[in-house]
Design a protein around this motif. Structure first.
Motif, PDB file in Angstrom:
ATOM      1  N   LYS A  42       0.706  -1.542   0.213  1.00  0.00           N
ATOM      2  CA  LYS A  42       0.034  -0.435  -0.397  1.00  0.00           C
ATOM      3  C   LYS A  42       0.534   1.104   0.102  1.00  0.00           C
ATOM      4  O   LYS A  42       0.680   2.404  -0.994  1.00  0.00           O
ATOM      5  N   HIS A  43       1.861   1.513   1.594  1.00  0.00           N
ATOM      6  CA  HIS A  43       3.099   2.499   1.217  1.00  0.00           C
ATOM      7  C   HIS A  43       3.729   3.260  -0.032  1.00  0.00           C
ATOM      8  O   HIS A  43       3.420   3.945  -0.541  1.00  0.00           O
ATOM      9  N   LEU A  44       4.043   1.656  -0.090  1.00  0.00           N
ATOM     10  CA  LEU A  44       5.435   1.786  -1.075  1.00  0.00           C
ATOM     11  C   LEU A  44       4.476   1.246  -2.478  1.00  0.00           C
ATOM     12  O   LEU A  44       5.784   0.964  -3.340  1.00  0.00           O
ATOM     13  N   MET A  45       3.191   0.758  -2.476  1.00  0.00           N
ATOM     14  CA  MET A  45       3.053   0.660  -3.661  1.00  0.00           C
ATOM     15  C   MET A  45       3.697  -0.299  -4.726  1.00  0.00           C
ATOM     16  O   MET A  45       4.090  -0.450  -6.095  1.00  0.00           O
ATOM     17  N   THR A  46       4.086  -1.390  -4.304  1.00  0.00           N
ATOM     18  CA  THR A  46       4.423  -2.496  -4.531  1.00  0.00           C
ATOM     19  C   THR A  46       3.587  -3.858  -4.565  1.00  0.00           C
ATOM     20  O   THR A  46       3.090  -4.016  -3.818  1.00  0.00           O
ATOM     21  N   HIS A  47       4.662  -4.772  -5.446  1.00  0.00           N
ATOM     22  CA  HIS A  47       3.139  -6.116  -6.199  1.00  0.00           C
ATOM     23  C   HIS A  47       3.345  -6.843  -4.690  1.00  0.00           C
ATOM     24  O   HIS A  47       4.798  -7.258  -4.237  1.00  0.00           O
ATOM     25  N   TRP A  48       2.303  -7.217  -4.432  1.00  0.00           N
ATOM     26  CA  TRP A  48       2.218  -7.988  -3.378  1.00  0.00           C
ATOM     27  C   TRP A  48       3.419  -9.564  -3.425  1.00  0.00           C
ATOM     28  O   TRP A  48       4.130 -10.004  -2.489  1.00  0.00           O
ATOM     29  N   LYS A  49       3.245  -9.847  -5.023  1.00  0.00           N
ATOM     30  CA  LYS A  49       4.675 -10.935  -4.948  1.00  0.00           C
ATOM     31  C   LYS A  49       5.878 -11.121  -5.365  1.00  0.00           C
ATOM     32  O   LYS A  49       6.391 -12.228  -4.530  1.00  0.00           O
ATOM     33  N   ILE A  50       6.378  -9.481  -5.303  1.00  0.00           N
ATOM     34  CA  ILE A  50       7.347  -8.952  -4.777  1.00  0.00           C
ATOM     35  C   ILE A  50       7.895  -9.478  -3.391  1.00  0.00           C
ATOM     36  O   ILE A  50       8.809 -10.003  -2.552  1.00  0.00           O
ATOM     37  N   GLY A  51       6.285  -9.262  -1.740  1.00  0.00           N
ATOM     38  CA  GLY A  51       7.052  -9.461  -0.862  1.00  0.00           C
ATOM     39  C   GLY A  51       7.145 -11.071  -0.768  1.00  0.00           C
ATOM     40  O   GLY A  51       7.149 -11.350  -0.025  1.00  0.00           O
ATOM     41  N   MET A  52       5.994 -11.637  -1.492  1.00  0.00           N
ATOM     42  CA  MET A  52       5.678 -13.315  -1.046  1.00  0.00           C
ATOM     43  C   MET A  52       6.978 -14.146  -1.446  1.00  0.00           C
ATOM     44  O   MET A  52       7.405 -15.001  -0.488  1.00  0.00           O
ATOM     45  N   ASP A  53       7.854 -13.399  -2.442  1.00  0.00           N
ATOM     46  CA  ASP A  53       8.813 -14.219  -2.533  1.00  0.00           C
ATOM     47  C   ASP A  53      10.469 -14.529  -1.633  1.00  0.00           C
ATOM     48  O   ASP A  53      10.624 -15.034  -1.610  1.00  0.00           O
TER      49      ASP A  53
END
Length: 473
Positions: free
Chosen positions: A353-364
């Motif tokens: 949300k705040h960094l508007m980054t795709h969830w898949k980057i975090g998931m990986d």
């Protein structure tokens, strides 16, 4: 060799235990010799650094448990079907048993193995064991899989769960096939210096899992109040054991149910969380796109950043976002291999949300760093927080890290435990972060704590604007 005397290959995967093991119990009941086998195939090779390192510890512990029964764990490397065929040729085995997996890659592998072995006249049987309820046995009144958790919980909370079997007696073969040396597999190589930091926080194996479970019973009455508190020891700490199958879900379910019958409070709240794990697996089984794409396809056009090398992503990965509770959660993960569930939600919300980054980057990233990594829970958790996954709430959820910190770490205990910068005498846990992370990051506890990469108000406004644009675009 007659089939009544021929060995059964017990193919272990994420089920490294002796009790509450339907496949192993079924094999033992035949009275035939049992060959416990673990195969290092491409799916295992594909695990992230931390879960692969933790798997090695689990295999070592499980091999010791088997040895205490007079059995042993045979380790082989290669394509699963090829390895099984080789073992069949070497040992005269006429059956292969295993516990089911539910992710699409494992299903594809196991389907091929079962079809080919059956074609060759080998008995190939898969069993339940990783879940309380098989995904095809739980459905809505219209026969569809549940897409919302609460109705699923209501549907299964009073359903009968089979009692777990005790550890069976295993008959050994007259001759054992050769086994690889676990140390030569180097499953922990990618952890580098982080392994020595995380190791003191890990107690692998089935005996340890039951100790942790029974220790949790002593504080379960506080579970409802403490499970979200970052500064309290309120969670079960069973995630890594359930992930590797070092304890069976039926054992946990019935242990907690027995505690409830003795008057222990908080049991329903915990059993609900155990079924939340089931919900993740059922979703993964019925909608495997959960692992790789937006569960809700209407999110496919959302303008998330997909650049893994973006400076904001790097700051998040290095736990230097300038938002203390976010950084504390990530640092806990680097030091212990785990992260408090409330912190996971805060950390994930900030990235997506705040960094508007795709969830898949975090998931990986989590898949590489968590010793309790679980494919279904990891994917569902990230999509649930991002807004692209299963969620009965109709609004765009944005966690405010500051209010979350005030609510769940009111005295700053969690922050002091994991953030060294700015403290006159940082805690050992906070300093351990600098020993765990790659030297190439060039981090120093004496350096100043960074300012926020994105201010909370600005990040929230940007996320809401993007959400409104998605709805009207």
């Amino acid at each position: 060799m007659e089939s009544t005397q021929s060995p059964i290959i017990m193919w272990f995967r994420r089920d490294l235990r002796l009790s509450d093991h339907p496949a192993l119990s079924a094999a033992a009941r035949t009275g035939r010799p049992i060959l416990p086998v673990f195969i290092l195939d491409d799916l295992v090779h594909g695990l992230g650094a931390a879960p692969k390192w933790r798997l090695a510890l689990g295999l070592e512990s499980f091999a010791q448990s088997l040895a205490q029964t007079g059995s042993r764990l045979i380790l082989r490397q290669g394509d699963a079907l090829t390895v099984l065929q080789q073992l069949i040729a070497e040992t005269g085995a006429t059956a292969v048993y295993w516990s089911r997996a539910y992710d699409p890659d494992s299903i594809a592998r196991d389907t091929q193995v079962k079809a080919e072995l059956t074609r060759q006249g080998i008995e190939a049987i898969s069993f339940a064991g990783h879940l309380l309820f098989e995904p095809w046995t739980v459905a809505t009144k219209t026969g569809q899989p549940f897409r919302v958790f609460t109705p699923m919980w209501r549907a299964v909370q009073d359903r009968e769960v089979a009692l777990p079997d005790p550890a069976p007696t295993l008959n050994a073969p007259t001759q054992w096939p050769a086994s690889d040396d676990l140390t030569l597999w180097k499953l922990g190589a990618q952890m580098n210096r982080g392994a020595a930091v995380v190791a003191p926080y890990v107690r692998p194996g089935e005996p340890a899992a039951f100790e942790v479970l029974h220790g949790f019973l002593d504080r379960m009455s506080r579970y409802s109040d403490h499970r979200d508190r970052l500064d309290k020891d309120g969670t079960s700490d069973l995630s890594e054991y359930l992930s590797l199958g070092e304890i069976g879900p039926r054992s946990v379910w019935h242990t907690v149910q027995r505690a409830a019958m003795t008057g222990v409070q908080g049991t329903d709240a915990y059993l609900r969380q155990l079924v939340w794990r089931e919900f993740a697996y059922h979703l993964m089984y019925h909608t495997p796109q959960l692992l790789s794409g937006n569960w809700r396809p209407e999110w496919d056009g959302f303008p998330w950043n997909t650049d893994v090398g973006h400076p904001n992503v790097t700051a998040w990965q290095q736990a230097r976002t300038g938002i203390p509770v976010v950084d504390a959660g990530l640092r806990q993960m680097y030091v212990t291999g785990r992260m408090h569930n409330r912190a996971r939600m805060i950390v994930a919300s900030y990235l997506t949300k705040h960094l508007m980054t795709h969830w898949k980057i975090g998931m990986d990233w989590f898949a590489d760093c968590l010793i309790d990594w679980d494919p279904a829970a990891n994917a569902m958790g990230w999509q649930w927080v991002a807004g692209s996954g299963p969620d009965a709430s109709p609004f765009f959820r944005i966690f405010n890290p500051l209010t979350q910190q005030e609510k769940f770490d009111p005295s700053g205990t969690y922050l002091r435990r994991w953030i060294a910068e700015g403290q006159a005498e940082p805690s050992a846990t906070a300093l351990s972060y600098f020993d765990a992370v790659p030297r190439s990051w060039g981090l120093d506890p004496s350096a100043a704590y960074p300012p926020p990469v994105v201010e909370l108000a600005a990040g929230r406004a940007q996320a809401l604007a993007a959400y409104e644009g998605r709805k009207t675009g």
